[in-house]
Structures are given as structure tokens and as C-alpha cells.
Design a protein around this motif. Structure first.
Motif, PDB file in Angstrom:
ATOM      1  N   ILE A 203       0.835  -1.208   0.000  1.00 18.69           N
ATOM      2  CA  ILE A 203       0.000   0.000   0.000  1.00 18.69           C
ATOM      3  C   ILE A 203       0.867   1.255   0.000  1.00 18.69           C
ATOM      4  N   TYR A 204       1.828   1.291   0.940  1.00 17.69           N
ATOM      5  CA  TYR A 204       2.551   2.543   1.140  1.00 17.69           C
ATOM      6  C   TYR A 204       3.765   2.699   0.223  1.00 17.69           C
ATOM      7  N   ILE A 205       4.441   1.606  -0.109  1.00 20.75           N
ATOM      8  CA  ILE A 205       5.623   1.740  -0.965  1.00 20.75           C
ATOM      9  C   ILE A 205       5.265   1.589  -2.436  1.00 20.75           C
ATOM     10  N   LEU A 206       4.524   0.521  -2.770  1.00 16.08           N
ATOM     11  CA  LEU A 206       4.201   0.298  -4.180  1.00 16.08           C
ATOM     12  C   LEU A 206       2.998   1.127  -4.625  1.00 16.08           C
ATOM     13  N   GLY A 207       2.177   1.513  -3.655  1.00 14.26           N
ATOM     14  CA  GLY A 207       0.991   2.295  -3.997  1.00 14.26           C
ATOM     15  C   GLY A 207      -0.105   1.494  -4.670  1.00 14.26           C
ATOM     16  N   MET A 208      -0.214   0.206  -4.309  1.00 21.35           N
ATOM     17  CA  MET A 208      -1.254  -0.635  -4.915  1.00 21.35           C
ATOM     18  C   MET A 208      -2.621  -0.325  -4.305  1.00 21.35           C
ATOM     19  N   PRO A 209      -3.691  -0.471  -5.095  1.00 24.67           N
ATOM     20  CA  PRO A 209      -5.031  -0.248  -4.545  1.00 24.67           C
ATOM     21  C   PRO A 209      -5.384  -1.341  -3.520  1.00 24.67           C
ATOM     22  N   THR A 210      -6.048  -0.969  -2.422  1.00 28.03           N
ATOM     23  CA  THR A 210      -6.298  -1.921  -1.320  1.00 28.03           C
ATOM     24  C   THR A 210      -7.075  -3.158  -1.758  1.00 28.03           C
ATOM     25  N   LYS A 211      -7.897  -3.057  -2.791  1.00 32.47           N
ATOM     26  CA  LYS A 211      -8.726  -4.228  -3.136  1.00 32.47           C
ATOM     27  C   LYS A 211      -7.899  -5.409  -3.665  1.00 32.47           C
ATOM     28  N   VAL A 212      -6.733  -5.158  -4.224  1.00 33.69           N
ATOM     29  CA  VAL A 212      -5.935  -6.291  -4.716  1.00 33.69           C
ATOM     30  C   VAL A 212      -4.799  -6.681  -3.741  1.00 33.69           C
ATOM     31  N   VAL A 213      -4.620  -5.886  -2.691  1.00 33.13           N
ATOM     32  CA  VAL A 213      -3.471  -6.097  -1.809  1.00 33.13           C
ATOM     33  C   VAL A 213      -3.515  -7.451  -1.085  1.00 33.13           C
ATOM     34  N   VAL A 214      -4.655  -7.749  -0.446  1.00 37.01           N
ATOM     35  CA  VAL A 214      -4.734  -8.980   0.356  1.00 37.01           C
ATOM     36  C   VAL A 214      -4.614 -10.218  -0.538  1.00 37.01           C
ATOM     37  N   GLY A 215      -5.340 -10.195  -1.660  1.00 39.25           N
ATOM     38  CA  GLY A 215      -5.295 -11.330  -2.579  1.00 39.25           C
ATOM     39  C   GLY A 215      -3.894 -11.564  -3.126  1.00 39.25           C
ATOM     40  N   THR A 216      -3.223 -10.486  -3.504  1.00 39.94           N
ATOM     41  CA  THR A 216      -1.873 -10.607  -4.067  1.00 39.94           C
ATOM     42  C   THR A 216      -0.891 -11.108  -3.004  1.00 39.94           C
ATOM     43  N   SER A 217      -1.064 -10.615  -1.760  1.00 38.93           N
ATOM     44  CA  SER A 217      -0.150 -11.072  -0.715  1.00 38.93           C
ATOM     45  C   SER A 217      -0.381 -12.557  -0.425  1.00 38.93           C
ATOM     46  N   LEU A 218      -1.643 -13.017  -0.417  1.00 37.27           N
ATOM     47  CA  LEU A 218      -1.916 -14.449  -0.209  1.00 37.27           C
ATOM     48  C   LEU A 218      -1.326 -15.291  -1.328  1.00 37.27           C
ATOM     49  N   PHE A 219      -1.427 -14.756  -2.555  1.00 35.71           N
ATOM     50  CA  PHE A 219      -0.863 -15.431  -3.728  1.00 35.71           C
ATOM     51  C   PHE A 219       0.644 -15.642  -3.514  1.00 35.71           C
ATOM     52  N   GLN A 220       1.331 -14.597  -3.058  1.00 38.35           N
ATOM     53  CA  GLN A 220       2.773 -14.699  -2.810  1.00 38.35           C
ATOM     54  C   GLN A 220       3.051 -15.690  -1.678  1.00 38.35           C
ATOM     55  N   ILE A 221       2.270 -15.576  -0.593  1.00 42.95           N
ATOM     56  CA  ILE A 221       2.493 -16.411   0.603  1.00 42.95           C
ATOM     57  C   ILE A 221       2.430 -17.899   0.262  1.00 42.95           C
ATOM     58  N   ILE A 222       1.448 -18.265  -0.566  1.00 39.09           N
ATOM     59  CA  ILE A 222       1.296 -19.671  -0.949  1.00 39.09           C
ATOM     60  C   ILE A 222       2.588 -20.210  -1.573  1.00 39.09           C
ATOM     61  N   PHE A 223       3.107 -19.468  -2.545  1.00 46.24           N
ATOM     62  CA  PHE A 223       4.293 -19.972  -3.249  1.00 46.24           C
ATOM     63  C   PHE A 223       5.535 -19.930  -2.362  1.00 46.24           C
ATOM     64  N   VAL A 224       5.649 -18.863  -1.581  1.00 49.67           N
ATOM     65  CA  VAL A 224       6.864 -18.722  -0.769  1.00 49.67           C
ATOM     66  C   VAL A 224       6.867 -19.698   0.409  1.00 49.67           C
ATOM     67  N   THR A 225       5.729 -19.874   1.099  1.00 50.88           N
ATOM     68  CA  THR A 225       5.723 -20.856   2.198  1.00 50.88           C
ATOM     69  C   THR A 225       5.867 -22.269   1.634  1.00 50.88           C
ATOM     70  N   GLY A 226       5.336 -22.498   0.438  1.00 52.00           N
ATOM     71  CA  GLY A 226       5.529 -23.798  -0.203  1.00 52.00           C
ATOM     72  C   GLY A 226       7.013 -24.070  -0.450  1.00 52.00           C
ATOM     73  N   THR A 227       7.692 -23.075  -1.018  1.00 54.69           N
ATOM     74  CA  THR A 227       9.130 -23.199  -1.272  1.00 54.69           C
ATOM     75  C   THR A 227       9.894 -23.398   0.045  1.00 54.69           C
ATOM     76  N   THR A 228       9.512 -22.594   1.055  1.00 51.26           N
ATOM     77  CA  THR A 228      10.180 -22.686   2.355  1.00 51.26           C
ATOM     78  C   THR A 228      10.011 -24.076   2.961  1.00 51.26           C
ATOM     79  N   THR A 229       8.793 -24.608   2.882  1.00 48.24           N
ATOM     80  CA  THR A 229       8.534 -25.951   3.402  1.00 48.24           C
ATOM     81  C   THR A 229       9.451 -26.962   2.720  1.00 48.24           C
ATOM     82  N   PHE A 230       9.488 -26.867   1.398  1.00 51.67           N
ATOM     83  CA  PHE A 230      10.286 -27.828   0.631  1.00 51.67           C
ATOM     84  C   PHE A 230      11.764 -27.724   0.997  1.00 51.67           C
ATOM     85  N   LEU A 231      12.278 -26.500   1.067  1.00 52.29           N
ATOM     86  CA  LEU A 231      13.707 -26.316   1.346  1.00 52.29           C
ATOM     87  C   LEU A 231      14.064 -26.719   2.777  1.00 52.29           C
TER      88      LEU A 231
END
Lengths: 303, 260
Positions: A203-231
Motif C-alpha cells: 500500500i505505502y511503498i508500491l501504492g497498490m489499490p487496497t482491493k488487490v493487496v490482500v489477494g496478491t499477498s496471499l498469492f505470494q504467501i502460498i508460493f513462498v511458504t511452499g518453497t520454504t517448506t520444501f527447502l
């Protein structure tokens, strides 16, 4: 009823684990927080070795974020292009974090670093939440709405600009990569999704609209926690599948209850309680770091 | 428990009517364990086993009641592991770990018990000769010189409460002949062979030592998970990922149906 955790190599009460998962699930459903930064310290408190707690919690967050990510994806509130950049940074950060995790573990300093990170972040999050919720309460009374800052001038000068349709932005891809990288390290070392850093940063650095922020962060979390689990599983052998699954069972049920509760209750007032909870956990971990330990000598297994 | 009593009475019978050989045979030990295998399953929360046995005397010692009493010492030694030994030190207000010793092959578990307080049973010299005691065991398995000062600090770690027991439950010793004791095993057991050493002692001299083995292993689901996690970590990692996504997905389907 006791259950033996095969990787943690200890026996824990089954209902305690499912219950903890449930309580954190309710809180995360109510306030829309991921819950990793609440769950991992709670696991330390019940005696799970920090290395196992962190790695297994990354695995649990993956499961807990799945349903949310699916819902946002269906509603098209995900900026996939931005999400992929965050994932790219996150995967590299996660790999770096897992490597660092292994080194620190062998040096015997892992617990210390994890706890310092927790004191730091829980302290910041707790204070911000506290201030924010008091301000929000005041704003409700005065019926004012605060303005959000968008687009920092220094960001306009960065190269590698890209167009993000869903967010309606034309900005450099470097900040997104850096944010993703940082969140990836946190996922690997602290066992958190990192939403609490990513959402404000988007929100504050990239200036993304709030409606896509939560969804996009969850999208990232899925892939990153998946990678973290595997590693973590393949490098440090520290993912306990039984632990993660039990927490997840409690967590998904709790999250549903929490979401429904959140709609009925005034969450802004309850947010103060969450802030106090976060600050008291920060305080408890800080005590462990600064107060003279009861046992000065300790033996640790090497991997 | 009944089986144990039967066994003991059988032993008593055997020893009581031991054939008169007329020679001065030194006393030996007859021992057994209540279990040979300890299985770590899904609801494992620590375990116990009994060690029991009898002193088998030579003929000349058989009848005399005014024989000076024997002593028994029992050690249980877990399979070797690699451990680092740390001392917490204060640095800029933080308590940090400072490594003071690396052990490459230190017993993962140790327990010792005796019919009397241990220092009254044997002296240091006999302990050294017969490798009795945690420190002697560490020195023997490490195969290098370790400062006694460091070793003595091991007793101060939290591990010493469950894992390195310097003085376990006392041994029950009946009629200077039959003995038994119970060993508590903690939940954080390392898989492998646990060596049980039973020493027969008189006048602070070790007369006989009998060894036995108890095997600790994970079984069922615990064995399968542990095996996969260590032998095939990539597959295990993928399994963890799919399991978590599967649960999350299933939950979202179940609850979205309920809501409408």
C-alpha cells in the motif's frame, strides 16, 4: 491424549495442538492476519524446538492461506503480474533464509536469532496495531477519514519499469522484488507468511489499490511458504508433518469461526486486545533473552 | 508383573539347588530385561522397562550366611550422537551461546543406579578400569582427551534431568541374591541399541559384568514419516506441501457449502 511428533521427537497433548491452532485461527479469521507470528512463539512456549516450530509453521501457513487465496483468485482480486514478481523475490529470499537457518543452527545461535527477530517484529507490529486502533477509534468518533499516501518520488527514478494492469500502476519492478526477497527471508527464519510486512509495503511503498493487496499477498504467501517448506524439509529435516497437520485442522475451523465473529463484532475495538496480546508475547520472549538463564550450560544436537 | 515374579521364583529355585561342585567358582550374574524392544508409536510418551537378575554363587560361597554383602550397579547407555556443548554468556545484554566443546560420538542417553549411593560402591580407579560412569563412557566413545572440568558441567545442563541421570531409582536387592530395578526412558529417545551393563561388586571391586541390549525403534506411522523425511527429503517436502494445500482446499469447499 498424547501424540508423538516424529520429527520434533517429543510427545505433546493432541488437544493442546488442535486448540492452539483453533485459537490462532479464530484470531486470524477475525482480524485478517496470517497468524504465523502468533503461532510460532506459542509453539516455543509449549516447548517445541524453535527450528522445528519455524519450519512446520511455514507448512501450516501454506494450508491456512490456500482457501483465502482461492477465494481471492476467483474474485479476481489478485494482481498476478505483481504477485509473480513478489514470488520471484520471495523464492530467492526463502532459499537464502533456509541456508542462513542451517548455518545458524550449526553455530548454535539459531534460537537466539529467531527470538531477536520475534522481539523486534512483534514489538513493532504490536505498537503499530495499538496506535492504529486507538487512532481508528478516535476517527470513528470524529467521523474522519484519513488519506493514504501514494507514489513516492524516489521510486519514479528506478529502472526496469513495468505496467501492472490490475493495480493500474506503471512502476519499477525492483521494489517488488526487494519486498518479496525480504518476506522470503522472514518466512524461512521466522515461520511467518509475512503478510504483516507485505500488505503495508504494497500500500505505502508500491501504492497498490487496497482491493488487490490482500489477494496478491496471499498469492505470494502460498508460493513462498511452499518453497520454504520444501527447502526446510530437504536441507534441515525440520518440517514435522504431524505437527503442521494438527495445527492446520484447528486453524481452518478456527478461521471460519473467526471470520463470522469478525463480521458481527466491532473488530477495531478488539484490535487493541490483539495488540496487547502481541506486545505481551514480545515481552515474554525478550525476558528470555535478557534475563539470566537458569541453566548456563546446554547440549544441542548437531545435524 | 506376574511373569516377572514367576521368573524370579524360578531363579530362586535354580540357585538354591545349585549342584555342589566343591570348587571355589567366582560368583557370576544371571540377568534379563522385561522388554527387548521399545517401540515408538503414535501415542508414545516415554517408556519404562525392568532389569532383573540374580547373583549366582560358586559352591563354597553358597551356604554361608555371614558373607559380606554384594553390591549391584546398573548402567544404561544410549546409542551415540553428535552434540555441541555450549555455555551461555552475556554479550551486550543478550545471553548468547558460546561453544566450549564438540562431541562426535557421545551417548544419547545414560542412566546409572546402584544398591547404595554410588560413591560408596566403587572408587574412581575401579570406575576407570571398568568404564563405569557417564564420564568414563564419554571418554571411551569419544576417543579423545576431554577436560574433566567440561565433563563435570554436563551434569548442570537441563538434559541431565531426563537424559543423563547420574543417580536413578535405587536397585531393590533381596537376600543378597535377587535384584531388580526400573529404568525410565524419556520421550526424546534416539533410535538404536541401548546397552545395559550390570556390575556385581564386592569390597569396591568389580567381580563380574553382564551386558544386554534393548532396542528402541520407531514403528508404524512414526517410522514411515521419519524414514521418508531423512531418506527421501524431497518427496517428504512435496508430501508436506500437498497435504497442507489439500487440507486448505478441502476446508474451503466444506465451509463454503455450509455458508450458503
Amino acid at each position: 491424549m498424547q501424540i508423538y511428533l516424529p520429527i520434533a521427537e517429543m510427545s505433546v497433548n493432541l488437544f493442546l495442538l488442535v486448540g492452539l491452532g483453533g485459537i490462532v485461527g479464530v484470531l486470524s479469521g477475525m482480524f485478517g492476519v496470517g497468524g504465523g507470528f502468533l503461532m510460532t512463539p506459542l509453539l516455543f512456549f509449549i516447548g517445541i524446538p524453535p527450528a522445528i516450530a519455524v519450519a512446520s509453521e511455514a507448512n501450516q501457513i501454506l494450508g491456512a492461506s490456500t482457501s483465502g487465496a482461492i477465494a481471492h483468485f476467483k474474485r479476481r482480486t489478485v494482481d498476478v503480474k505483481m504477485g509473480l514478481l513478489l514470488v520471484l523475490g520471495g523464492v530467492v529470499g526463502s532459499a537464502f533464509g533456509v541456508e542462513l537457518f542451517g548455518i545458524l543452527k550449526n553455530l548454535g545461535q539459531l534460537e537466539l536469532i529467531i527470538k531477536i527477530c520475534y522481539v523486534f517484529f512483534l514489538g513493532i507490529i504490536g505498537l503499530l496495531m495499538f496506535v492504529e486502533s486507538i487512532r481508528a477509534l478516535r476517527d470513528i468518533k470524529k467521523n474522519k477519514k484519513r488519506l493514504k499516501k501514494r507514489h513516492h518520488s524516489w521510486m519514479q527514478g528506478l529502472p526496469l519499469k513495468m505496467r501492472f494492469r490490475a493495480s493500474n500502476l506503471y512502476i519499477s519492478s525492483i521494489p517488488a522484488l526487494v519486498i518479496g526477497f525480504f518476506v522470503g527471508i522472514l518466512a524461512a527464519i521466522m515461520g511467518v507468511g509475512g503478510g504483516f510486512i507485505m500488505v503495508p509495503a504494497m500500500i505505502y511503498i508500491l501504492g497498490m489499490p487496497t482491493k488487490v493487496v490482500v489477494g496478491t499477498s496471499l498469492f505470494q504467501i502460498i508460493f513462498v511458504t511452499g518453497t520454504t517448506t520444501f527447502l526446510h524439509a530437504s536441507k534441515n529435516f525440520s518440517v514435522d508433518i504431524v505437527l503442521a497437520t494438527l495445527l492446520l485442522i484447528g486453524g481452518v475451523v478456527g478461521a471460519q469461526i473467526g471470520t463470522r465473529l469478525g463480521l458481527r463484532l466491532q473488530s477495531e475495538q478488539l484490535r487493541i486486545l490483539l495488540a496487547i496480546l502481541v506486545l505481551s508475547m514480545c515481552f515474554k520472549i525478550a525476558l528470555e533473552l535478557f534475563v539470566a538463564p537458569q541453566e548456563i550450560y546446554l547440549l544441542l544436537r548437531r545435524i | 508383573m506376574r511373569g516377572l515374579m514367576l521368573f524370579l521364583s524360578f531363579l530362586f529355585y535354580q540357585i538354591g539347588f545349585y549342584p555342589a561342585l566343591g570348587t571355589n567358582v567366582p560368583p557370576t550374574l544371571v540377568t534379563d530385561l522385561s522388554k527387548k524392544i521399545i517401540s515408538i508409536n503414535v501415542n508414545f510418551s516415554g517408556s519404562k522397562f525392568h532389569i532383573f537378575g540374580a547373583v549366582k554363587r560358586g559352591f563354597s560361597q553358597n551356604a554361608s550366611i555371614d558373607q559380606p554383602p554384594f553390591d549391584i550397579m546398573i548402567e544404561v547407555i544410549g546409542p551415540p550422537v553428535s552434540l555441541d556443548f555450549f555455555k551461555k554468556e552475556r554479550l551486550y545484554g543478550f545471553w548468547i551461546n558460546k561453544k566450549i566443546q564438540s562431541f562426535n560420538s557421545i551417548p544419547s542417553f545414560y542412566s546409572i543406579s546402584g544398591t547404595k549411593p554410588l560413591e560408596k560402591i566403587v572408587e574412581k580407579k575401579a570406575k576407570k578400569e571398568n568404564k563405569i560412569g557417564l564420564f568414563e563412557q564419554i571418554k571411551a566413545s569419544e576417543n579423545l582427551a576431554i577436560d574433566d572440568n567440561i565433563l563435570s558441567k554436563i551434569a548442570l545442563t537441563g538434559k541431565s534431568k531426563t537424559t543423563y541421570k547420574q543417580e536413578s531409582k535405587p536397585i531393590i536387592f533381596l537376600e543378597n541374591t535377587l535384584f531388580s530395578t526400573e529404568i525410565d526412558l524419556p520421550t526424546d529417545l534416539v533410535e538404536g541399541n541401548y546397552l545395559v551393563r550390570i556390575h556385581l561388586i564386592r569390597f569396591k571391586e568389580v567381580l563380574a559384568t553382564q551386558e544386554d541390549i534393548i532396542f528402541v525403534k520407531k514403528v508404524g506411522l512414526e517410522q514411515w514419516i521419519n524414514y521418508l523425511a531423512h531418506k527421501n527429503p524431497a518427496v517428504y517436502g512435496l508430501l508436506a506441501i500437498f497435504l497442507a494445500i489439500g487440507f486448505g482446499w478441502a476446508a474451503s469447499i466444506i465451509f463454503s457449502r455450509k455458508a450458503y
